[in-house]
Design a protein around this motif. Structure first.
Motif, PDB file in Angstrom:
ATOM      1  N   ALA A  82       0.987  -0.857   0.234  1.00 15.13           N
ATOM      2  CA  ALA A  82      -0.064  -0.238  -0.113  1.00 15.13           C
ATOM      3  C   ALA A  82       0.952   1.403   0.050  1.00 15.13           C
ATOM      4  O   ALA A  82       1.944   1.360   0.363  1.00 15.13           O
ATOM      5  N   ILE A  83       0.509   2.268  -0.866  1.00 19.59           N
ATOM      6  CA  ILE A  83       1.023   3.792  -0.748  1.00 19.59           C
ATOM      7  C   ILE A  83       0.580   4.424  -0.583  1.00 19.59           C
ATOM      8  O   ILE A  83      -1.522   4.656  -0.312  1.00 19.59           O
ATOM      9  N   SER A  84       0.642   5.143   1.195  1.00 15.88           N
ATOM     10  CA  SER A  84      -0.184   6.149   1.859  1.00 15.88           C
ATOM     11  C   SER A  84       0.637   6.855   2.139  1.00 15.88           C
ATOM     12  O   SER A  84       1.685   7.400   2.551  1.00 15.88           O
ATOM     13  N   ALA A  85      -0.296   8.231   2.328  1.00 14.61           N
ATOM     14  CA  ALA A  85       0.548   9.164   3.892  1.00 14.61           C
ATOM     15  C   ALA A  85       0.093   9.561   4.832  1.00 14.61           C
ATOM     16  O   ALA A  85      -1.014   9.399   4.833  1.00 14.61           O
ATOM     17  N   PRO A  86       0.741   8.120   5.238  1.00 17.26           N
ATOM     18  CA  PRO A  86      -0.610   8.424   6.899  1.00 17.26           C
ATOM     19  C   PRO A  86      -0.072   9.276   7.695  1.00 17.26           C
ATOM     20  O   PRO A  86       0.220  10.605   8.147  1.00 17.26           O
TER      21      PRO A  86
ATOM     22  N   VAL B  37       8.283  -0.199  -6.796  1.00 18.09           N
ATOM     23  CA  VAL B  37       7.001   1.029  -6.453  1.00 18.09           C
ATOM     24  C   VAL B  37       8.349   2.061  -5.863  1.00 18.09           C
ATOM     25  O   VAL B  37       7.940   3.527  -5.607  1.00 18.09           O
ATOM     26  N   VAL B  38       8.749   1.943  -4.217  1.00 19.66           N
ATOM     27  CA  VAL B  38       9.582   2.852  -4.188  1.00 19.66           C
ATOM     28  C   VAL B  38       9.882   3.361  -4.573  1.00 19.66           C
ATOM     29  O   VAL B  38      10.265   4.874  -5.068  1.00 19.66           O
ATOM     30  N   LYS B  39      11.306   3.142  -6.140  1.00 21.36           N
ATOM     31  CA  LYS B  39      11.808   3.598  -7.176  1.00 21.36           C
ATOM     32  C   LYS B  39      10.577   4.521  -7.069  1.00 21.36           C
ATOM     33  O   LYS B  39      11.406   6.178  -8.003  1.00 21.36           O
ATOM     34  N   THR B  40      10.067   3.961  -8.412  1.00 17.79           N
ATOM     35  CA  THR B  40       8.992   4.981  -8.830  1.00 17.79           C
ATOM     36  C   THR B  40       8.135   6.470  -8.633  1.00 17.79           C
ATOM     37  O   THR B  40       8.322   7.740  -8.552  1.00 17.79           O
ATOM     38  N   ALA B  41       8.374   5.757  -6.619  1.00 21.96           N
ATOM     39  CA  ALA B  41       7.460   6.955  -6.010  1.00 21.96           C
ATOM     40  C   ALA B  41       7.942   8.259  -5.489  1.00 21.96           C
ATOM     41  O   ALA B  41       7.270   9.277  -5.182  1.00 21.96           O
ATOM     42  N   ALA B  42       9.079   7.760  -5.391  1.00 27.12           N
ATOM     43  CA  ALA B  42      10.525   9.006  -4.968  1.00 27.12           C
ATOM     44  C   ALA B  42      10.157  10.464  -6.392  1.00 27.12           C
ATOM     45  O   ALA B  42      10.629  11.739  -5.459  1.00 27.12           O
ATOM     46  N   ALA B  43       9.575   9.808  -7.093  1.00 23.34           N
ATOM     47  CA  ALA B  43       9.358  11.068  -7.828  1.00 23.34           C
ATOM     48  C   ALA B  43       8.394  11.851  -8.159  1.00 23.34           C
ATOM     49  O   ALA B  43       8.159  12.569  -8.419  1.00 23.34           O
ATOM     50  N   TYR B  44       7.584  11.437  -7.151  1.00 24.29           N
ATOM     51  CA  TYR B  44       6.430  12.020  -6.345  1.00 24.29           C
ATOM     52  C   TYR B  44       5.817  12.595  -4.779  1.00 24.29           C
ATOM     53  O   TYR B  44       4.868  12.083  -3.921  1.00 24.29           O
ATOM     54  N   GLY B  45       7.045  12.224  -4.285  1.00 21.41           N
ATOM     55  CA  GLY B  45       6.996  13.746  -3.202  1.00 21.41           C
ATOM     56  C   GLY B  45       7.449  12.205  -2.036  1.00 21.41           C
ATOM     57  O   GLY B  45       7.611  12.661  -1.390  1.00 21.41           O
ATOM     58  N   ASN B  46       8.254  10.818  -2.768  1.00 20.36           N
ATOM     59  CA  ASN B  46       7.816  10.226  -1.873  1.00 20.36           C
ATOM     60  C   ASN B  46       7.337   9.856  -0.527  1.00 20.36           C
ATOM     61  O   ASN B  46       7.443   9.475   0.584  1.00 20.36           O
ATOM     62  N   PRO B  47       6.305   9.158  -1.073  1.00 20.68           N
ATOM     63  CA  PRO B  47       5.134   8.656  -0.023  1.00 20.68           C
ATOM     64  C   PRO B  47       5.536   7.172   0.663  1.00 20.68           C
ATOM     65  O   PRO B  47       6.529   6.680  -0.248  1.00 20.68           O
ATOM     66  N   GLU B  48       5.430   7.047   1.732  1.00 22.90           N
ATOM     67  CA  GLU B  48       5.798   5.593   2.173  1.00 22.90           C
ATOM     68  C   GLU B  48       5.288   4.121   2.124  1.00 22.90           C
ATOM     69  O   GLU B  48       3.752   4.641   0.745  1.00 22.90           O
TER      70      GLU B  48
END
Length: 854
Positions: free
Chosen positions: A538-542, A695-706
């Motif tokens: 899950a990608i979330s902004a806790p 997924v972490v590598k891709t998410a880094a370009a979008y604000g590095n969410p958890e």
């Protein structure tokens, strides 16, 4: 009159001679009053500080033009409001009485600190907006640097910059939720302070604000208006109202400032002060039992003294008055000391808050009349009320009692008490079962809980006889004669033992209640994720509360294009009125939703919702009489109303919510688009570690969410519960402290009346260490009895709270054995600690003087 004076003189003389007897009462009243006073003074100070803060910050705004349509979902402090068109600016500026007007664009924007972590987001809002050039209309003031003039330039409030380790000239990322690279060019203050508590604010140019915070250019959250000299706020509002189109309203600047103050501080202050007042009540309830026990023992010990006074002609009312005067003197002095202590507590918190990250507004403490008079009255009433029954018993002392040896109260195990306790227990069970199972009601369950507490108090002396024997049985084998004597001493007055233990029982019960309730909420969240979340990560902004900016809606498609990923579905949030009530909408791809969430049984189809279809949870459908093919009318915050067709009804709504619509259906009505969760499932053969890394590598370009696994996501969802429990434990520590002081005081008074007995024990060969051990084990037995009763009562009431608050939601009841074991061990260990002082004093007794004592 002479009789009254004699009673007063007798009371003062008794206090001078035996003042040490009331040390525990004094401390209990002092701590309870201090806690209550500190709570009230702190609330007054915070409220006044925020009032001044917002009044100063918004002093130049005389009117606010905004959309009149607003949708508020349950649990929100501020609803979603229709935007206004900035084309209105020219019409407003031409209105007589208007000196200046400026658009105010606001949205969610979370700044990333120098360490790569987002600043704020755990409760208070994280705001972004446009910098207003008119200094009188802008509530923020530049403290350093300059205003943003070029794309990518921002001004942040100084408190945010300090918490994020950012300075002027630094570049960082602003999540809007799409990541925007910005450069800090200025620092600002709000009303002279570094910020509004922990609220973060980032101001950009108007063009950037329209680009990142609004669905399309030409819209603003509101328009701020300044009046010409001599024009009042009400006069300005009356002049503006006729020129505004339908769906747009105008309010005074004072009213807007009050709304903003309530949004930022009102909910927080209300919850915070209510929580503290509840715990103040628990502290005072615990203190009541300790105070009552002290006076009961003192009166029992003075039976012979009171009988002599009666034989010498003292009337019953004089003995009664003398006892109440003693209680009154102790109450007034202790309450006055508690007032001073409470003001000191508030001053300490004012200094402590900035250290823990919550800037307490500067200024002097605000001490209102209610904050002084209410705690003083409560302290006096609690002390006098606790002394009434012992005072009445003192007044009933017969003169012939002077001819007998003084005796302590050994009653409490009568059949009448047992019968009354059983009646209360049965009544409480009936009310509780009705309020939890038959007709769920929090209030009915609360009444049953109060009755259960009363039943425990009434049955305490009856239960003490059996419980102390059972708890003391191992002592007979482990400690021999010393353990046997400790058990018998605890049993010699069941009422006293029960009354002493009750104070600790209440503290342990409340701790156990919240422990069980918190564990149940965490178990529910874990079960929800296990049952409903069918993805791999899950990608979330806790965050909880109003903070955070959400996730970029472009992230889910980017993750979905990875070769390791089978499905990536983003879940966004929308709002609309359904049947006149605000409802949260889940904005997603319904066709793919079933591949990452387990929705249970689905009636109808999720694949054809289109721009006019809805999917509804089974519970909501049953409440509103909906089924596949039904029509539902939705009213959006932009003022439009549309009919949707229900095309699917699903069972499980824990993660999907009650209403699901497509992004295409929500697009015309959205404001700032964001996702709150992205569920990702991997292709067959892809390990969780490899898929997560991609997924972490891709998410880094979008604000590095958890990016979290299923277990991590469940634990992070329950993270706020542990914070709540930590606060509860810290607040209840005072109640447990008062209970332990009561045990120590009661034990000390009991040892005073057993002076001769202890002297005889020492004379026949008992050593000092054996005497100390006997006293300590007696204290442990009393504490163990109170702790056991508190665990039993708290566990039961925890179940009641879980069942009563569940409603239509399936809440998993959970008893955390390790946490409850820790509570039990702490209670027993604290009892041993409470007995150390009395044990040392007992061991220092002179044997010959002790034998000669009366």
């Amino acid at each position: 009159m002479n009789g009254t004076r004699a009673s007063v003189r007798l009371s003062i003389a008794s206090l001078r001679t035996h003042g040490r007897r009331f040390a525990g009462t004094f401390v209990a009243v002092l701590l309870g009053v201090a806690f209550l006073t500190g709570t009230l003074v702190m609330g007054d100070t915070l409220r006044a500080s925020f009032d001044t803060l917002f009044a100063d910050a918004n002093a130049g705004t005389d009117a606010v033009v905004r959309g009149s349509d607003v949708v508020t979902v349950a649990g929100e402090t501020q609803g979603t409001r229709q935007p206004v068109g900035t084309a209105l600016l020219k019409r407003i500026e031409r209105t007589p009485g208007v000196a200046a007007a400026a658009p105010d664009i606001q949205g969610a924007g979370q700044l990333v600190g120098a360490d790569g972590r987002p600043v704020g987001g755990q409760g208070p809002p994280t705001l972004a907006g446009n910098w207003i050039d008119d200094p009188e209309l802008n509530p923020y003031r530049l403290a350093a640097g300059h205003a943003p003039t070029a794309p990518g330039e921002v001004v942040v409030n100084r408190g945010t910059a300090e918490r994020g380790g950012l300075r002027i000239g630094d570049t960082t990322v602003l999540r809007t939720p799409d990541p925007v690279h910005v450069r800090i060019v200025g620092l600002a203050t709000f009303g002279g302070q570094d910020g509004m508590g922990q609220v973060t604010y980032t101001a950009m140019t108007r063009a950037d604000a329209e680009k990142y915070l609004t669905p399309k250019p030409g819209q603003a959250s509101a328009i701020q208006v300044r009046a010409t000299p001599g024009t009042g706020q009400r006069e300005l509002v009356d002049a503006l109202r006729p020129v505004l189109p339908r769906g747009v309203e105008v309010i005074t600047g004072q009213a807007a400032a009050a709304e903003n103050r309530d949004m930022i501080s009102g909910a927080f202050l209300g919850l915070f002060t209510t929580l503290l007042l509840v715990f103040s009540g628990i502290v005072l309830l615990v203190a009541t039992f300790s105070i009552h026990n002290t006076f009961a023992i003192v009166v029992a010990q003075r039976t012979r003294e009171n009988a002599l006074l009666r034989a010498l002609g003292a009337a019953r009312r004089q003995i009664l008055a003398a006892t109440l005067v003693e209680a009154g003197v102790v109450a007034v002095i202790a309450s006055a000391a508690g007032l001073a202590g409470g003001i000191g507590i508030a001053a300490g918190l004012q200094a402590l808050f900035p250290a823990v990250g919550f800037p307490f507004p500067e200024g002097s403490l605000v001490i209102g009349a209610v904050s002084l008079l209410l705690p003083l009255a409560v302290g006096v009433l609690v002390c006098l009320g606790s002394a009434v029954l012992p005072a009445v018993r003192a007044g009933r002392t017969a003169p012939l009692a002077a001819l007998r040896e003084s005796a302590v109260d050994d009653s409490g195990t009568s059949r009448t008490r047992a019968l009354a306790g059983l009646v209360l227990l049965v009544a409480s069970l009936g009310v509780i079962l009705t309020g939890t199972l038959a007709a769920p009601s929090v209030w009915l369950s609360a009444i049953g809980a109060v009755l259960a507490l009363a039943a425990f108090v009434v049955l305490g002396p009856v239960a003490a006889t059996y419980a102390v024997r059972a708890l003391g049985a191992p002592l007979h084998r482990l400690r021999g004669v010393t353990g046997r004597l400790a058990g018998r001493n605890a049993l010699r007055s069941p009422r006293r033992t029960a009354s002493t233990a009750t104070a600790l029982m209440i503290g342990v019960a409340v701790v156990s209640l919240f422990t069980v309730f918190g564990a149940s909420l965490k178990a529910t969240m874990n079960r929800t994720v296990d049952r409903s979340f069918a993805g791999d990560v899950a990608i979330s902004a806790p965050s909880f509360g109003a903070g955070g900016s959400g996730l970029s809606p472009r992230l889910a498609p980017a993750v979905g294009r990875l070769p390791q990923v089978a499905t990536a579905v983003g879940l966004g949030k929308g709002v609309a009125k359904v049947g006149g009530a605000g409802r949260a909408l889940t904005v997603t791809d319904p066709a793919a939703l079933g591949r990452v969430l387990d929705l249970g049984r689905v009636d109808g189809s999720l694949t054809g919702l289109g721009t006019d279809g809805l999917a509804v949870s089974g519970a909501e459908a049953a409440e509103r009489g909906l089924h596949p093919g039904s029509r539902a009318r939705l009213a959006f915050a932009d003022g439009t109303r549309r009919e949707f067709t229900v095309r699917a009804v699903y069972d499980r709504s824990e993660l999907a919510g009650d209403y699901v619509i497509t992004r295409q259906a929500w697009a015309p009505h959205r404001a700032q688009d964001s996702d709150s969760l992205i569920a990702v499932s991997f292709r067959p053969g892809v390990s969780t570690a490899d898929g997560r890394a991609a997924v972490v590598k891709t998410a880094a370009a979008y604000g590095n969410p958890e990016v979290q696994t299923r277990g991590e996501y469940a634990r992070s969802s329950a993270g706020g519960i542990d914070m709540m429990l930590t606060l509860v434990y810290a607040l209840l520590a005072l109640a447990v402290l008062i209970a332990l002081l009561g045990i120590a005081n009661t034990l000390g008074l009991a040892l005073h009346e057993r002076t001769r007995e202890m002297g005889l024990l020492r004379a026949v060969g008992q050593t000092r260490s054996q005497l100390r051990s006997m006293v300590r084990w007696e204290s442990v037995l009393v504490a163990a009895f109170g702790t056991a009763g508190g665990l039993l009562l708290g566990g039961f009431l925890g179940w009641v709270l879980v069942e009563a608050s569940a409603g239509d939601t399936a809440v998993a009841f959970d008893l955390p054995p390790l946490r409850l074991l820790v509570v039990a061990l702490v209670g027993v260990a604290a009892g041993a600690l409470a007995g150390r002082g009395p044990a040392r004093r007992a061991a220092r007794l002179n044997v010959l003087r002790a034998i000669a004592a009366e």
